[in-house]
Design a protein around this motif. Sequence first.
Motif, PDB file in Angstrom:
ATOM      1  N   UNK A 156       0.833  -1.193   0.000  1.00 28.67           N
ATOM      2  CA  UNK A 156       0.000   0.000   0.000  1.00 28.67           C
ATOM      3  C   UNK A 156       0.874   1.252   0.000  1.00 28.67           C
ATOM      4  N   UNK A 157       1.912   1.222   0.824  1.00 29.62           N
ATOM      5  CA  UNK A 157       2.819   2.373   0.908  1.00 29.62           C
ATOM      6  C   UNK A 157       3.536   2.607  -0.411  1.00 29.62           C
ATOM      7  N   UNK A 158       3.909   1.532  -1.091  1.00 35.43           N
ATOM      8  CA  UNK A 158       4.569   1.657  -2.388  1.00 35.43           C
ATOM      9  C   UNK A 158       3.637   2.294  -3.417  1.00 35.43           C
ATOM     10  N   UNK A 159       2.379   1.869  -3.406  1.00 31.95           N
ATOM     11  CA  UNK A 159       1.401   2.416  -4.353  1.00 31.95           C
ATOM     12  C   UNK A 159       1.188   3.898  -4.076  1.00 31.95           C
ATOM     13  N   UNK A 160       1.087   4.258  -2.817  1.00 32.76           N
ATOM     14  CA  UNK A 160       0.892   5.659  -2.459  1.00 32.76           C
ATOM     15  C   UNK A 160       2.118   6.489  -2.817  1.00 32.76           C
TER      16      UNK A 160
END
Length: 243
Positions: free
Chosen positions: A96-100
Amino acid sequence: MKRTPTALATAIGTFAALAVAFAPAAGAETAPNGYPYCVNGSASDPDGDGWGWENNQSCVVRGSGADSSGGGSSTSSCPSGMTCGSYSVSGLGSRKSQVRAAGGTSLDLAVAMLETDTMTADYAYGDNKTGDAANFGIFKQNWMMLRAGCQQFSGQSAGQYNNGSALNGNLGQDVSCLHQSQSHYGIDAWFAGHRNGSSGLSNPNTTDINNYKTAVHWIKAQIDANSANLGNDTRYWVQVPAI
């Protein structure tokens, strides 16, 4: 000190001005799920699912099924007639952090989360499809919309669909193409085409497309309800038939 009538009038005028300045803007009132109410009401919700779109963001039609204050179901409850829930997926928070970090929004997270449990492109090549129907990247964007809406693939033919595989290993390009496509088509048409390709664009208000959109919005609402959901391992899901 004695206040003169003129001074008193001035003071009253000042307080009135401050009251106006700090009053919520028209249409700024939010529903219990945190989304703003639609200023134009049901006129912003052509499919009648309670979710509208104004000012480049989702909004809730007052008194609809998406508005828990109006007798509808709360966003914490599963959408009517659907099966949904949540569970933990090891490492999902990092993803999720990578996508954000790549520019993804909570809506983007919801789309990816609905498509795969790991929010990756680790599925059968092209999603077992070819030509314009082939899907790529974590959002499973179809080649028809990629070559029409993403500058990276502009002007390419249906037969060049293998070029879409570049998104499988480049999250930044994947998110960028998603946003370009949504801007190119408009969010409602994008939902229809993303779900059902050219048929969806021609007939965007089918039950299946509306159910898909409702599912994505429900997942987004769960993510937005608690900031921890932007970076934890919780995956929200809604049972939507694969097509």
